[in-house]
Design a protein around this motif. Structure first.
Motif, PDB file in Angstrom:
ATOM      1  N   GLU A  57       0.837  -1.213   0.000  1.00 14.71           N
ATOM      2  CA  GLU A  57       0.000   0.000   0.000  1.00 14.71           C
ATOM      3  C   GLU A  57       0.871   1.262   0.000  1.00 14.71           C
ATOM      4  OE1 GLU A  57      -3.304  -0.277   2.737  1.00 14.71           O
ATOM      5  OE2 GLU A  57      -3.568   1.904   2.689  1.00 14.71           O
ATOM      6  N   GLN A  58       2.008   1.198   0.694  1.00 11.18           N
ATOM      7  CA  GLN A  58       2.935   2.340   0.690  1.00 11.18           C
ATOM      8  C   GLN A  58       3.369   2.664  -0.750  1.00 11.18           C
ATOM      9  OE1 GLN A  58       5.369   0.409   4.028  1.00 11.18           O
ATOM     10  NE2 GLN A  58       6.132   2.505   4.053  1.00 11.18           N
ATOM     11  N   VAL A  59       3.615   1.631  -1.532  1.00 13.69           N
ATOM     12  CA  VAL A  59       4.058   1.861  -2.918  1.00 13.69           C
ATOM     13  C   VAL A  59       2.938   2.527  -3.722  1.00 13.69           C
ATOM     14  CG1 VAL A  59       4.916   0.776  -5.024  1.00 13.69           C
ATOM     15  CG2 VAL A  59       5.674  -0.077  -2.792  1.00 13.69           C
ATOM     16  N   GLU A  60       1.709   2.052  -3.542  1.00 16.27           N
ATOM     17  CA  GLU A  60       0.580   2.680  -4.253  1.00 16.27           C
ATOM     18  C   GLU A  60       0.449   4.148  -3.838  1.00 16.27           C
ATOM     19  OE1 GLU A  60      -3.387   1.110  -3.534  1.00 16.27           O
ATOM     20  OE2 GLU A  60      -4.226   2.399  -5.096  1.00 16.27           O
ATOM     21  N   MET A  61       0.560   4.416  -2.540  1.00 11.90           N
ATOM     22  CA  MET A  61       0.437   5.797  -2.055  1.00 11.90           C
ATOM     23  C   MET A  61       1.597   6.665  -2.553  1.00 11.90           C
ATOM     24  SD  MET A  61      -2.388   5.800  -0.756  1.00 11.90           S
ATOM     25  CE  MET A  61      -3.168   4.277  -1.250  1.00 11.90           C
ATOM     26  N   GLY A  62       2.709   6.032  -2.865  1.00 10.46           N
ATOM     27  CA  GLY A  62       3.862   6.762  -3.412  1.00 10.46           C
ATOM     28  C   GLY A  62       3.514   7.452  -4.721  1.00 10.46           C
ATOM     29  N   VAL A  63       2.781   6.783  -5.570  1.00  9.07           N
ATOM     30  CA  VAL A  63       2.381   7.397  -6.849  1.00  9.07           C
ATOM     31  C   VAL A  63       1.449   8.575  -6.572  1.00  9.07           C
ATOM     32  CG1 VAL A  63       1.211   7.028  -9.053  1.00  9.07           C
ATOM     33  CG2 VAL A  63       2.668   5.223  -8.107  1.00  9.07           C
ATOM     34  N   ALA A  64       0.466   8.378  -5.684  1.00  5.29           N
ATOM     35  CA  ALA A  64      -0.516   9.428  -5.384  1.00  5.29           C
ATOM     36  C   ALA A  64       0.152  10.661  -4.778  1.00  5.29           C
ATOM     37  CB  ALA A  64      -1.578   8.871  -4.435  1.00  5.29           C
ATOM     38  N   VAL A  65       1.064  10.436  -3.836  1.00  7.92           N
ATOM     39  CA  VAL A  65       1.751  11.570  -3.188  1.00  7.92           C
ATOM     40  C   VAL A  65       2.609  12.325  -4.205  1.00  7.92           C
ATOM     41  CG1 VAL A  65       3.774  11.982  -1.699  1.00  7.92           C
ATOM     42  CG2 VAL A  65       1.711  10.950  -0.762  1.00  7.92           C
ATOM     43  N   ARG A  66       3.263  11.579  -5.084  1.00  6.13           N
ATOM     44  CA  ARG A  66       4.123  12.271  -6.078  1.00  6.13           C
ATOM     45  C   ARG A  66       3.273  13.033  -7.086  1.00  6.13           C
ATOM     46  NH1 ARG A  66       7.538   7.339  -4.299  1.00  6.13           N
ATOM     47  NH2 ARG A  66       8.801   8.519  -2.821  1.00  6.13           N
ATOM     48  N   MET A  67       2.108  12.499  -7.441  1.00  7.58           N
ATOM     49  CA  MET A  67       1.184  13.268  -8.289  1.00  7.58           C
ATOM     50  C   MET A  67       0.784  14.561  -7.584  1.00  7.58           C
ATOM     51  SD  MET A  67      -1.313  10.227  -9.712  1.00  7.58           S
ATOM     52  CE  MET A  67      -2.393  11.209 -10.768  1.00  7.58           C
ATOM     53  N   ALA A  68       0.470  14.458  -6.294  1.00  4.89           N
ATOM     54  CA  ALA A  68       0.041  15.633  -5.524  1.00  4.89           C
ATOM     55  C   ALA A  68       1.150  16.684  -5.470  1.00  4.89           C
ATOM     56  CB  ALA A  68      -0.376  15.226  -4.117  1.00  4.89           C
TER      57      ALA A  68
END
Ligand code: CP
Length: 305
Positions: free
Chosen positions: A282-293
């Motif tokens: 889940e951390q890896v998935e959130m990594g994409v979202a945070v970098r988009m943000a």
């Protein structure tokens, strides 16, 4: 803010703003059509002087999901190998008029230096043992989505604190957001003088893990150690490796995190890494979202965008 160089300097308001924006990006990434056009026409350069799997690929995917033109600069085959300095490399890339440069470098402070030499936004993707701000933000997003909030939680950061930019950025972020931080590890892997900052410090893993909500493991960074300071891997696992028995001292609903790359059998057992309490994927998935943000915030939302 024009750049994201560290968690240092961000207010709780800034952090919450980025986490809320990242929550929206999770929705975008879960659609069949994973595309926005907020960075359409913008150029993003990823400049990685150190190896990376997660950070580089997720910054590339994040930029592409927002419609940016993304260029991955291959440092290993660049003129850096012929002796070109960081400043000359920065000036060269700057002349190509990028909008965003994402930088990872082995020296603490190198990203700040580069940010002063270019006209675009710079994002720190890890500088030496200093900061890795998007890692701390993705960790915070993962915790917030699982536990509702950061405030009041007890988070244990365990292992090689001394060499870890992930630990440093997380200590700053979690402290700012009202979580209680415990540091667990051998004295030789604690930053000198760290006790002054008010964290609870433990050398005994079982005592340190008692009743914590989150167990954040760190990789033993052997590449940043030398000589007699390199611990024996099997002894390290026995005292500081997270296995099911040591994890049983944490709260029953405690969750386990690791920024990756993991060394199974060194700082974490496979049973725990792949177990029901693990948030590692889940951390890896959130990594994409945070970098988009972060990309979107720097390019479109914030002053000087
Ligand atoms: N967590 C992290 O920064 O992983 P990479 O080194 O693979 O990017």
């Amino acid at each position: 803010h024009r750049h994201l160089l560290g968690i240092e300097g961000l207010s709780p308001l800034d952090i919450n703003y980025l986490l809320d924006l990242a929550d929206q990006q999770v929705g975008v990434s879960r659609q069949i059509e994973k595309k926005k056009n907020t960075l359409s026409g913008r150029t993003q350069i990823n400049l990685f002087f150190e190896p990376s799997t997660r950070t580089q690929s997720s910054f590339e995917i994040a930029g592409k999901r927002l419609g940016a033109d993304v260029m991955n600069m291959s440092v290993a085959s660049s003129s850096v190998k012929k002796g070109e300095t960081l400043i000359d490399t920065a000036a060269t890339l700057n002349a190509m008029r990028p909008d965003l440069i994402v930088v990872r470098h082995q020296s603490a402070g190198a990203v700040h230096l580069l940010a002063r030499k270019v006209d675009c936004s710079v994002i720190n993707a890890g500088d030496g043992a200093h900061e890795h701000p998007t890692q701390a933000l993705l960790d915070a997003l993962t915790i917030r989505r699982n536990k509702g909030q950061l405030q009041g939680l007890t988070v244990a950061i365990c292992g090689d604190i001394l060499h870890s930019r992930v630990a440093r950025s997380n200590m700053l972020l979690l402290g700012a957001m009202g979580a209680r931080v415990r540091l667990i590890g051998p004295t030789t892997l604690m930053p000198p003088g760290i006790e002054k900052f008010g964290f609870e410090i433990f050398t005994d893993m079982r005592k340190g893990l008692r009743s914590v909500d989150i167990v954040m493991m760190l990789r033993l960074q052997l590449e940043r150690m030398s000589g007699s300071f390199i611990p024996s891997v099997s002894e390290y696992f026995r005292y500081y490796g997270l296995d099911a028995e040591k994890l049983s001292f944490a709260k029953e609903d405690a969750l386990v995190m690791h920024p990756g790359p993991m060394n199974r059998g060194v700082e974490i057992s496979s049973e725990v890494a792949d177990g029901p309490q693990s948030l590692i994927c889940e951390q890896v998935e959130m990594g994409v979202a945070v970098r988009m943000a972060v990309l979107e915030a720097l390019a479109t939302h914030l002053p000087n965008g």
